[in-house]
Design a protein around this motif. Structure first.
Motif: not given
Length: 266
Positions: A154-177
């Protein structure tokens, strides 16, 4: 170049022993669970599995150092085994079957220690994945009954599947946006968590994943499996390997875009 196949076979033996120990206590009504100083849970099964692995390594590879989540580092030298006895302890103690034992061998080289063998064994899912440097990545029941892994095309983000663990960690590090903007750009998102997204990147069923706070034992085995499957594994800073305290993994085709969205400059 060393072929590492003897070490890979040993890692499977270690994983077999750990699987037997962890599955025997999974969903046990009398499972003892404590809270560590970092406020994360640890069960008696975490400790017993690591003790078991360390004991076998002491007999089989007495000259090698060992680093584990529960008992720290022991020994010195150019070879170091890195162990997470139960990755996904919060799942384990609640009866959720998504947890695994992670075993990696790291070897000193340019840029510090790098993983050369990795085994991820998830017995409650009936799955195991592994890799050795230069030999590719595989999944199956055993070394003799395995399927080779390869990342997606897969070479386009619009076709991609993205996996993660939680939202809180990104918010705590100022990278949520940046994280949220990435989720809006991709085709699909799922919060599988822990080791599983990295294995799915290696299998080609997920195209990219990332986590904002990790330890070496969370990443070493995942890193060699993803890269031997043809993917890319770095920190969020783009540094190759499992040394940045966070992780981004992809099929390689989408990696620069993944890092752009999740960088602290976003």
């Amino acid at each position: 170049m060393p072929d590492y196949l003897d070490d890979l076979r040993l890692a499977h033996v270690l994983a077999d022993a750990a699987d037997a120990a962890t599955t025997s206590r999974f969903k046990a009504l009398d499972l003892k669970v404590e809270t560590k100083p970092d406020m994360t849970p640890v069960s008696e099964a975490d400790r017993s599995a690591e003790e078991l692995i360390r004991g076998q390594l002491q007999r089989a590879r007495p000259r090698d150092a060992v680093l584990g989540e529960e008992y720290g580092v022991e020994g010195t030298g150019p070879r170091r085994w890195v162990i997470d006895p139960i990755d996904g302890t919060k799942n384990y103690v609640r009866g959720v079957p998504v947890w695994a034992t992670l075993i990696s061998l790291m070897e000193a080289g340019e840029g510090g220690y790098q993983p050369v063998v990795g085994v991820v064994s998830a017995p409650a899912l009936g799955r195991r994945w592994w890799a050795a440097k230069g030999h590719g990545a595989y999944t199956g029941r055993s070394l003799s009954s395995a399927t080779r892994l390869h990342v997606s095309g897969v070479s386009k983000l619009s076709d991609a599947s993205f996996a993660y663990s939680s939202l809180s960690g990104w918010e705590e590090r100022g990278r949520l946006n940046g994280f949220l903007d990435l989720t809006r750009e991709v085709w699909r998102t799922r919060a599988y968590g822990d080791f599983w997204p990295y294995m799915m990147v290696a299998e080609g069923s997920v195209d990219l994943c990332a986590e904002p706070e990790l330890s070496l034992w969370d990443m070493a085995a995942n890193a060699i499996i993803v890269t031997e499957a043809g993917g890319t594994f770095t920190g969020l800073d783009g540094r190759p390997g499992p040394h940045s305290g966070d992780a981004a993994a992809s099929n390689g085709l989408l990696h620069d875009e993944l890092l752009d969205y999740l960088s602290d400059r976003y």
